[in-house]
Design a protein around this motif. Structure first.
Motif, PDB file in Angstrom:
ATOM      1  N   ALA A 263       0.625   4.922  -2.643  1.00 55.12           N
ATOM      2  CA  ALA A 263       1.164   3.788  -1.883  1.00 55.12           C
ATOM      3  C   ALA A 263       0.781   3.910  -0.402  1.00 55.12           C
ATOM      4  CB  ALA A 263       2.683   3.720  -2.044  1.00 55.12           C
ATOM      5  N   ARG A 264       0.901   5.113   0.154  1.00 55.09           N
ATOM      6  CA  ARG A 264       0.500   5.323   1.560  1.00 55.09           C
ATOM      7  C   ARG A 264      -0.987   5.014   1.750  1.00 55.09           C
ATOM      8  NH1 ARG A 264       4.468   9.035   1.366  1.00 55.09           N
ATOM      9  NH2 ARG A 264       3.315  10.811   0.584  1.00 55.09           N
ATOM     10  N   ASN A 265      -1.806   5.492   0.838  1.00 51.71           N
ATOM     11  CA  ASN A 265      -3.251   5.225   0.922  1.00 51.71           C
ATOM     12  C   ASN A 265      -3.542   3.733   0.816  1.00 51.71           C
ATOM     13  OD1 ASN A 265      -3.683   7.963   1.193  1.00 51.71           O
ATOM     14  ND2 ASN A 265      -4.299   8.266  -0.924  1.00 51.71           N
ATOM     15  N   ALA A 266      -2.815   3.041  -0.046  1.00 51.95           N
ATOM     16  CA  ALA A 266      -3.008   1.587  -0.191  1.00 51.95           C
ATOM     17  C   ALA A 266      -2.629   0.871   1.106  1.00 51.95           C
ATOM     18  CB  ALA A 266      -2.175   1.065  -1.362  1.00 51.95           C
ATOM     19  N   LEU A 267      -1.570   1.323   1.764  1.00 53.37           N
ATOM     20  CA  LEU A 267      -1.178   0.739   3.060  1.00 53.37           C
ATOM     21  C   LEU A 267      -2.262   0.967   4.112  1.00 53.37           C
ATOM     22  CD1 LEU A 267       2.584   1.734   3.257  1.00 53.37           C
ATOM     23  CD2 LEU A 267       1.680  -0.600   3.454  1.00 53.37           C
ATOM     24  N   ILE A 268      -2.803   2.156   4.134  1.00 55.12           N
ATOM     25  CA  ILE A 268      -3.863   2.469   5.105  1.00 55.12           C
ATOM     26  C   ILE A 268      -5.085   1.608   4.845  1.00 55.12           C
ATOM     27  CG2 ILE A 268      -5.502   4.258   5.813  1.00 55.12           C
ATOM     28  CD1 ILE A 268      -3.171   6.287   5.310  1.00 55.12           C
ATOM     29  N   ASP A 269      -5.480   1.489   3.585  1.00 54.69           N
ATOM     30  CA  ASP A 269      -6.635   0.662   3.240  1.00 54.69           C
ATOM     31  C   ASP A 269      -6.396  -0.793   3.618  1.00 54.69           C
ATOM     32  OD1 ASP A 269      -7.914   2.893   2.273  1.00 54.69           O
ATOM     33  OD2 ASP A 269      -7.487   2.463   0.158  1.00 54.69           O
ATOM     34  N   ALA A 270      -5.194  -1.291   3.348  1.00 56.28           N
ATOM     35  CA  ALA A 270      -4.871  -2.685   3.691  1.00 56.28           C
ATOM     36  C   ALA A 270      -4.900  -2.876   5.205  1.00 56.28           C
ATOM     37  CB  ALA A 270      -3.505  -3.055   3.129  1.00 56.28           C
ATOM     38  N   GLY A 271      -4.418  -1.892   5.940  1.00 51.73           N
ATOM     39  CA  GLY A 271      -4.440  -1.979   7.405  1.00 51.73           C
ATOM     40  C   GLY A 271      -5.849  -2.031   7.948  1.00 51.73           C
ATOM     41  N   ARG A 272      -6.743  -1.289   7.329  1.00 52.73           N
ATOM     42  CA  ARG A 272      -8.146  -1.309   7.772  1.00 52.73           C
ATOM     43  C   ARG A 272      -8.765  -2.682   7.554  1.00 52.73           C
ATOM     44  NH1 ARG A 272      -9.437   4.329   4.945  1.00 52.73           N
ATOM     45  NH2 ARG A 272      -8.766   5.694   6.627  1.00 52.73           N
TER      46      ARG A 272
ATOM     47  N   LEU B 122       6.977   0.081   0.640  1.00 50.95           N
ATOM     48  CA  LEU B 122       5.860  -0.805   0.950  1.00 50.95           C
ATOM     49  C   LEU B 122       6.317  -2.019   1.763  1.00 50.95           C
ATOM     50  CD1 LEU B 122       4.005  -0.600  -2.468  1.00 50.95           C
ATOM     51  CD2 LEU B 122       3.181   0.276  -0.272  1.00 50.95           C
ATOM     52  N   ALA B 123       7.492  -2.575   1.434  1.00 48.42           N
ATOM     53  CA  ALA B 123       8.007  -3.733   2.179  1.00 48.42           C
ATOM     54  C   ALA B 123       8.287  -3.367   3.629  1.00 48.42           C
ATOM     55  CB  ALA B 123       9.269  -4.259   1.509  1.00 48.42           C
ATOM     56  N   HIS B 124       8.736  -2.147   3.843  1.00 45.55           N
ATOM     57  CA  HIS B 124       9.026  -1.695   5.210  1.00 45.55           C
ATOM     58  C   HIS B 124       7.746  -1.572   6.041  1.00 45.55           C
ATOM     59  CE1 HIS B 124      11.107   0.360   8.446  1.00 45.55           C
ATOM     60  NE2 HIS B 124      10.195   1.309   8.395  1.00 45.55           N
ATOM     61  N   HIS B 125       6.652  -1.182   5.410  1.00 50.08           N
ATOM     62  CA  HIS B 125       5.416  -0.906   6.141  1.00 50.08           C
ATOM     63  C   HIS B 125       4.358  -2.009   6.042  1.00 50.08           C
ATOM     64  CE1 HIS B 125       6.637   3.115   7.227  1.00 50.08           C
ATOM     65  NE2 HIS B 125       7.002   3.331   5.983  1.00 50.08           N
ATOM     66  N   ALA B 126       4.472  -2.894   5.071  1.00 49.07           N
ATOM     67  CA  ALA B 126       3.455  -3.937   4.894  1.00 49.07           C
ATOM     68  C   ALA B 126       3.734  -5.106   5.843  1.00 49.07           C
ATOM     69  CB  ALA B 126       3.446  -4.424   3.448  1.00 49.07           C
ATOM     70  N   SER B 127       2.736  -5.972   5.979  1.00 51.18           N
ATOM     71  CA  SER B 127       2.857  -7.097   6.907  1.00 51.18           C
ATOM     72  C   SER B 127       3.860  -8.142   6.432  1.00 51.18           C
ATOM     73  CB  SER B 127       1.485  -7.734   7.128  1.00 51.18           C
ATOM     74  OG  SER B 127       0.934  -8.131   5.881  1.00 51.18           O
ATOM     75  N   ASP B 128       4.016  -8.306   5.120  1.00 52.38           N
ATOM     76  CA  ASP B 128       5.000  -9.260   4.591  1.00 52.38           C
ATOM     77  C   ASP B 128       5.353  -8.887   3.156  1.00 52.38           C
ATOM     78  OD1 ASP B 128       3.107 -10.567   2.751  1.00 52.38           O
ATOM     79  OD2 ASP B 128       2.235 -11.475   4.545  1.00 52.38           O
ATOM     80  N   ALA B 129       6.314  -9.625   2.570  1.00 50.09           N
ATOM     81  CA  ALA B 129       6.800  -9.309   1.224  1.00 50.09           C
ATOM     82  C   ALA B 129       5.711  -9.493   0.166  1.00 50.09           C
ATOM     83  CB  ALA B 129       8.017 -10.173   0.889  1.00 50.09           C
ATOM     84  N   ASP B 130       4.876 -10.527   0.341  1.00 53.22           N
ATOM     85  CA  ASP B 130       3.795 -10.749  -0.634  1.00 53.22           C
ATOM     86  C   ASP B 130       2.796  -9.595  -0.607  1.00 53.22           C
ATOM     87  OD1 ASP B 130       4.863 -13.146  -1.520  1.00 53.22           O
ATOM     88  OD2 ASP B 130       3.727 -14.350  -0.071  1.00 53.22           O
ATOM     89  N   ALA B 131       2.472  -9.131   0.582  1.00 55.83           N
ATOM     90  CA  ALA B 131       1.547  -8.005   0.709  1.00 55.83           C
ATOM     91  C   ALA B 131       2.134  -6.766   0.054  1.00 55.83           C
ATOM     92  CB  ALA B 131       1.225  -7.739   2.177  1.00 55.83           C
ATOM     93  N   ALA B 132       3.446  -6.557   0.219  1.00 56.63           N
ATOM     94  CA  ALA B 132       4.102  -5.398  -0.399  1.00 56.63           C
ATOM     95  C   ALA B 132       4.017  -5.489  -1.923  1.00 56.63           C
ATOM     96  CB  ALA B 132       5.558  -5.319   0.048  1.00 56.63           C
ATOM     97  N   GLN B 133       4.232  -6.684  -2.473  1.00 54.58           N
ATOM     98  CA  GLN B 133       4.140  -6.869  -3.930  1.00 54.58           C
ATOM     99  C   GLN B 133       2.713  -6.604  -4.423  1.00 54.58           C
ATOM    100  OE1 GLN B 133       6.213  -7.410  -6.420  1.00 54.58           O
ATOM    101  NE2 GLN B 133       8.083  -7.633  -5.209  1.00 54.58           N
ATOM    102  N   ASP B 134       1.725  -7.096  -3.675  1.00 60.28           N
ATOM    103  CA  ASP B 134       0.328  -6.860  -4.058  1.00 60.28           C
ATOM    104  C   ASP B 134       0.001  -5.372  -4.059  1.00 60.28           C
ATOM    105  OD1 ASP B 134      -0.028  -9.577  -4.301  1.00 60.28           O
ATOM    106  OD2 ASP B 134      -1.060  -9.816  -2.366  1.00 60.28           O
ATOM    107  N   LEU B 135       0.468  -4.671  -3.032  1.00 56.47           N
ATOM    108  CA  LEU B 135       0.215  -3.233  -2.941  1.00 56.47           C
ATOM    109  C   LEU B 135       0.928  -2.484  -4.060  1.00 56.47           C
ATOM    110  CD1 LEU B 135       0.431  -2.791   0.929  1.00 56.47           C
ATOM    111  CD2 LEU B 135      -1.623  -2.677  -0.481  1.00 56.47           C
ATOM    112  N   LEU B 136       2.125  -2.940  -4.400  1.00 58.74           N
ATOM    113  CA  LEU B 136       2.870  -2.316  -5.491  1.00 58.74           C
ATOM    114  C   LEU B 136       2.096  -2.448  -6.808  1.00 58.74           C
ATOM    115  CD1 LEU B 136       5.602  -0.934  -6.186  1.00 58.74           C
ATOM    116  CD2 LEU B 136       6.417  -3.218  -6.840  1.00 58.74           C
ATOM    117  N   GLN B 137       1.515  -3.610  -7.047  1.00 59.98           N
ATOM    118  CA  GLN B 137       0.710  -3.800  -8.262  1.00 59.98           C
ATOM    119  C   GLN B 137      -0.512  -2.892  -8.246  1.00 59.98           C
ATOM    120  OE1 GLN B 137      -0.232  -7.930  -8.789  1.00 59.98           O
ATOM    121  NE2 GLN B 137       1.919  -8.537  -8.927  1.00 59.98           N
TER     122      GLN B 137
END
Length: 185
Positions: free
Chosen positions: A69-78, A27-42
């Motif tokens: 996790a992939r779906n959460a990244l896609i949703d966040a990107g949208r 998630l950290a590799h694909h998210a916009s920042d570390a906080d976003a990765a932590q939120d997606l992880l939760q």
């Protein structure tokens, strides 16, 4: 005395302990920042918990977690699509202008009846009424290749009539760029 746990909690906890670090790295590799990765992880953890006993029945919990996790990244990107504020004084596009090809309707209406009956029928039904060439072929008792050839020839004859009588001209891409008007002058 300990509190009773939700069904599947132990399965989720074991899978989470085994894969949390790997999921966070993904998630950290694909998210916009570390906080976003932590939120997606939760988010992924909560979704796993909501599966309850169903999580224990998964053949591959790791694959399920990564898919969520992939779906959460896609949703966040949208949700992160940039929003551009438009100025209040932005002029509306003119509504009375039509594309050159759209202005050909009067000429087509006058030239189509001048085509032969077979040409007129296939152009009318396939191009103007929206019938598929396959459906036309079946209705007319033709093979699909014969119907396609007939439509191609009919379109060519209509095109030639529009060039000759309406002054239609084409750009280098073959699209209608302009025409002289319904009477060709």
């Amino acid at each position: 005395m300990s509190e009773p746990r939700e069904p599947g909690f132990d399965c989720v906890l074991r899978a989470w302990q085994a894969h949390e670090g790997e999921l966070l790295g993904f998630l950290a590799h694909h998210a916009s920042d570390a906080d976003a990765a932590q939120d997606l992880l939760q988010e992924v953890f909560v979704k796993a918990l909501r599966q309850g006993g169903g999580f224990c029945a998964l053949d591959n919990p790791r694959a399920w977690l990564f898919q969520v996790a992939r779906n959460a990244l896609i949703d966040a990107g949208r949700l992160q699509r940039p929003i551009v504020e438009l100025p209040d004084d932005l002029a509306a596009p003119p509504t009375d202008e039509r594309a050159p090809v759209d202005d050909l309707d009067a000429c087509i209406a006058r030239k189509l009846p001048l085509l032969g009956p077979e040409d007129r029928d296939i152009v009318q039904r396939c191009d103007l009424d929206g019938l598929t060439v396959r459906a036309y072929a079946e209705a007319a008792g033709l093979s699909l290749p014969a119907a396609k050839a007939r439509l191609l020839r009919a379109r060519k004859r209509l095109r030639d009539a529009l060039v000759e009588h309406c002054g239609v001209r084409f750009d280098p891409d073959g699209s209608v760029c302009c025409h002289a008007g319904p009477d060709g002058g």
